[in-house]
Write a protein that holds these residues in place. Structure first.
Motif, PDB file in Angstrom:
ATOM      1  N   SER B  67      -8.007  16.218   5.548  1.00  0.00           N
ATOM      2  CA  SER B  67      -8.465  16.499   4.189  1.00  0.00           C
ATOM      3  C   SER B  67      -9.972  16.671   4.141  1.00  0.00           C
ATOM      4  N   GLN B  93      -3.769  24.313   1.030  1.00  0.00           N
ATOM      5  CA  GLN B  93      -3.099  23.953   2.282  1.00  0.00           C
ATOM      6  C   GLN B  93      -3.695  24.795   3.398  1.00  0.00           C
ATOM      7  N   GLY B  97      -0.645  21.485   6.533  1.00  0.00           N
ATOM      8  CA  GLY B  97      -0.697  20.479   5.482  1.00  0.00           C
ATOM      9  C   GLY B  97      -1.806  20.672   4.470  1.00  0.00           C
ATOM     10  N   ALA B  98      -1.708  19.896   3.379  1.00  0.00           N
ATOM     11  CA  ALA B  98      -2.696  19.979   2.312  1.00  0.00           C
ATOM     12  C   ALA B  98      -4.028  19.421   2.796  1.00  0.00           C
ATOM     13  N   ASP B 116       0.605  18.322  -3.355  1.00  0.00           N
ATOM     14  CA  ASP B 116       1.421  18.914  -2.298  1.00  0.00           C
ATOM     15  C   ASP B 116       2.802  18.260  -2.311  1.00  0.00           C
ATOM     16  N   THR B 152       6.379  21.977   5.456  1.00  0.00           N
ATOM     17  CA  THR B 152       5.275  21.016   5.482  1.00  0.00           C
ATOM     18  C   THR B 152       4.304  21.393   4.373  1.00  0.00           C
ATOM     19  N   GLY B 153       3.556  20.433   3.917  1.00  0.00           N
ATOM     20  CA  GLY B 153       2.573  20.719   2.858  1.00  0.00           C
ATOM     21  C   GLY B 153       3.274  21.107   1.580  1.00  0.00           C
ATOM     22  N   PRO B 184       5.089  26.363   3.937  1.00  0.00           N
ATOM     23  CA  PRO B 184       4.995  25.601   2.688  1.00  0.00           C
ATOM     24  C   PRO B 184       6.195  25.898   1.781  1.00  0.00           C
TER      25      PRO B 184
END
Ligand SMILES: Nc1ncnc2c1ncn2[C@@H]1O[C@H](COP(=O)(O)OP(=O)(O)OP(=O)(O)O)[C@@H](O)[C@H]1O
Ligand SMILES: [Mg+2]
Lengths: 262, 433
Positions: B67, B93, B97-98, B116, B152-153, B184
């Motif tokens: 992140s 994202q 992932g986010a 997310d 994912t995400g 996503p």
């Protein structure tokens, strides 16, 4: 230098069919020339060939504007060199507004970075539309889409006013116009008359020439200019039709391009 | 006997990923079931496009995202898309992932959830469980199963009853690392009488081959209004397989605004199931194809509810050797009386090698309905080009004007000014020589 437009021995074909059979015409800035002639004699073909329509192939002859070879130029270069054709049947282009189109046309004449400002453009367009008594909403309508016949003609004149051409060719600008519109369009043309601008007006009727007095009148038959004269020639054609011209010149079929199909 | 699909990862690996991410048990289990399904299911068969030779196995591996605390730390590709002032309701994202997620306090206070999907599954487990895979089922085909197993995400948006969100919520999905899974999943739940606008962008950097397998599910509860805008601009070697589907309950409405601006092969399917009486769906799609892209765009409206209306418009410009199949399917089920379904697909081809195929399909099982379709495929009209050039406009500019003009009726109808501008820029980039 005053505008000088010269057509010499112009021949053109469409689908290998010869339609223009050697047209000669010379025009100077300040002059108004009218071309008359029966249907199917090559008037619109002449206009299209001068503008460089891809369907017409020029096979012989020369066209110069102020000494520059017009036939060598692409269509857009001809326009930027000063040629303007108000078409007999203008195209409709969906999704492109009249004002976006006109602004592109004006900017095409300017250097990059020197584009006309939006404010100035709108002022000009509104002014010209007012002169032509056009509803301002036409600025936002899609180019010619759904325009009535007369509205399309008026829109051609609007473009003429805004693009400031040197040689203006009007192909039956009067067809489809009501009397009031005819006067308005004529006023637009007369206002544009100047020493460095020449007009070539293709028409069937004297009535347009009542408002725009031509210096020369030419008669087209069989893909050529067969007779030229002053304004009195138009008046006589209006009164008597074309038979006397045909008789005088020994022409039986005045049209062009039909023989192969007959 | 059918061949077993070679799966992108093993059940053990999937299980340990779920554990590592602290996913609720129902989700871990659902992923495993979906993986098992994927091994038995076949690829979808989009109408008139053969995808069996496409690169559809390049899922890469899950790579944990890091992140970032501020907008400035986001990748350049994202910053170019996001204006500072809209960054209050934003989800980003990167790869698997986010990496960034914000929502204004005001919306939070109203109970709006925008985060997310992984986080949502942990923090709003019941809500997510109740809706995930309820619209696009896991067992539809191999891709839907793999999405369910591997996503994912993603994004989750929930708007509570009677809440009207006036600002658009935005998501950006970026694939940078071609070795990372990019799958996503987006889930939007608009509760009774709520309204919301969601806008997302799919972007990529780099030319390495990869796959995007994405699913969007929208649930518009009675009286809800959802506007869903999405722009895909994935690169040359990214294959994009996207299913988007909404269910509209009584008097609910969905508006799809879709920009198909990828540079790679693409299959998308945008559907609305008009379940409720009086519900409406409007789909606007603009697409530009270039290079040797193979494209298949489907819009679909399935009417169950009485007095339901659907509108679908696709305008596609194909240049170079791009080849697009455009399907519009209006299905009116028996009992959906007084429904009205209209669709129009138009393709403009800019080169002799470009291809467009518009297939309007009406499937009507009810008498008391209205339905209509229009489709056209054509080249740039040389008379129009000549007319514009005769006013001094260059050929290139004339063609550009005609192309924009072709897309204009759809673009100018887009209610978000910024999105309009953005789409115009993208069209410019894709058609610019
Ligand atoms: N695009 C074309 N395809 C086939 N024939 C054409 C084409 N353009 C012109 N012609 C033919 O060339 C001849 C001259 O046509 P043109 O349009 O120049 O006549 P015109 O003098 O302008 O007639 P009008 O007064 O009716 O407008 C006609 O026989 C016409 O059919
Ligand atoms: Mg004519």
């Amino acid at each position: 230098m005053a505008t000088n437009f010269v057509i010499e021995g112009l021949k053109a074909t469409i689908d290998n069919k010869e339609i223009l059979k050697g047209v000669n015409l010379s025009m100077k800035g300040g002059e108004i020339h009218a071309i008359m002639g029966p249907n199917g004699t090559g008037k619109s073909t002449l206009a299209s060939a001068l503008m460089g329509h891809p369907k017409y192939e020029v096979t012989e002859g020369a066209v110069t504007l102020d000494g520059e070879d017009v036939l060598e130029m692409e269509v857009d270069e001809r326009a930027r060199a000063g040629l303007f054709l108000a078409m007999q049947y203008p195209s409709e282009i969906s999704g492109v507004t009249n004002s976006d189109f006109l602004r592109s046309a004006i900017n095409a004449r300017r250097e990059e970075g020197q584009e006309i400002s939006l404010i100035k453009f709108i002022r000009q367009m509104e002014g010209s539309m007012k002169e032509l008594d056009m509803n301002p909403e036409f600025a936002h309508r899609y180019l010619n889409e759904g325009f009535s016949g007369g509205e399309k003609k008026r829109n051609e004149i609007l473009q003429m006013l805004m693009l400031d051409p040197k040689i203006v060719i009007l192909d039956e600008i009067d067809s489809g116009l009501d009397i009031d519109a005819l006067k308005i369009v004529a006023a637009g043309v007369n206002k544009m008359r100047s020493e460095d601008r020449g007009f070539l007006i293709i028409t069937h009727y004297q009535r347009l020439l009542n408002y725009i007095t031509p210096d020369y009148v030419h008669v087209m038959m069989q893909g050529r200019i067969v007779k030229s004269g002053g304004p009195e020639l138009a008046a006589r054609l209006e009164a008597e039709g074309y038979d006397w011209v045909k008789e005088e010149l020994g022409i039986t079929d005045e049209t062009v391009g039909q023989e192969q199909e007959a | 006997m059918t061949l077993q699909t070679i799966l992108p990862l093993s059940a053990e690996a999937l299980k340990s990923l779920s554990q590592q991410k602290n996913e609720p048990a129902w989700l871990a289990e659902s992923r495993l079931n979906a993986l098992e399904l994927a091994s038995r299911l076949e690829l979808p068969k989009p109408e008139k496009t053969k995808i069996d030779k496409w690169n559809l196995s390049d899922y890469g591996t899950y790579q944990q995202a890091t992140s970032v605390a501020s907008l400035q730390e986001l990748p350049e590709a994202v910053r170019a898309l996001v204006k500072e002032e809209e960054a209050t309701n934003l989800l980003v994202q990167k790869d698997s992932g986010a990496v960034y997620s914000t929502l204004s306090d005001e919306l939070k206070a109203q109970g709006v959830i925008f985060t997310d999907l992984e986080t949502a599954a942990r923090e709003h487990s019941d809500l997510v469980q109740a809706h995930l895979s309820s619209v696009v089922k896991n067992d539809e085909n191999q891709l839907t199963a793999l999405s369910a197993a591997l996503w994912t995400g993603g994004a989750f948006l929930y708007v509570p009853k009677n809440v009207e969100v006036s600002v658009p919520l935005q998501a950006v999905f970026l694939t940078e690392n071609a070795d990372a899974t990019f799958a996503p999943r987006v889930l939007v739940v608009a509760d009774v009488n709520s309204s919301v606008t969601y806008v997302d962008n799919y972007i990529s950097t780099g030319d390495a081959a990869r796959l995007h397998n994405g699913i969007v599910e929208v649930i518009a509860k009675p009286g809800a209004k959802v506007r869903f805008a999405t722009v895909h601009q994935l690169g040359l070697n990214t294959t994009d397989m996207s299913y988007r589907r909404a269910v509209t309950e009584n008097d609910a409405s969905i508006e799809w605004i879709i920009g198909e601006m990828n540079d790679g092969n693409t299959v998308t399917d945008t559907s609305t199931v008009l379940k409720g009486n009086g519900s409406t769906s409007d789909a606007k799609v603009i697409a530009v194809g270039s290079g040797s892209q193979r494209l298949n765009y489907t819009t679909r409206a399935i009417h169950f509810g009485k007095d339901s209306t659907s509108q679908m418009t696709t305008r596609a410009v194909m240049r170079e050797e791009a080849n697009a199949i455009i399907n519009g399917i209006t299905k009116i089920e028996h009992g959906a009386t007084r429904s009205n379904g209209e669709q129009a697909e138009k393709v403009l081809m800019l080169s002799p090698k470009a291809r467009g195929d518009a297939n309007p399909i009406l499937l009507i099982d009810e008498d008391d309905v209205m339905a209509g379709h229009a489709a056209s495929v054509g080249q740039v009209n040389p008379e129009q080009v000549h007319y514009l050039m005769s006013r001094g406009i260059s050929r290139a500019q004339a063609e550009r004007l005609i192309i924009y003009g072709f897309l204009a009726p759809v673009v100018s109808d887009i209610p978000l000014e910024q999105l309009q501008t953005r789409l115009q820029e993208l069209v410019e980039r894709k058609v610019g020589q």
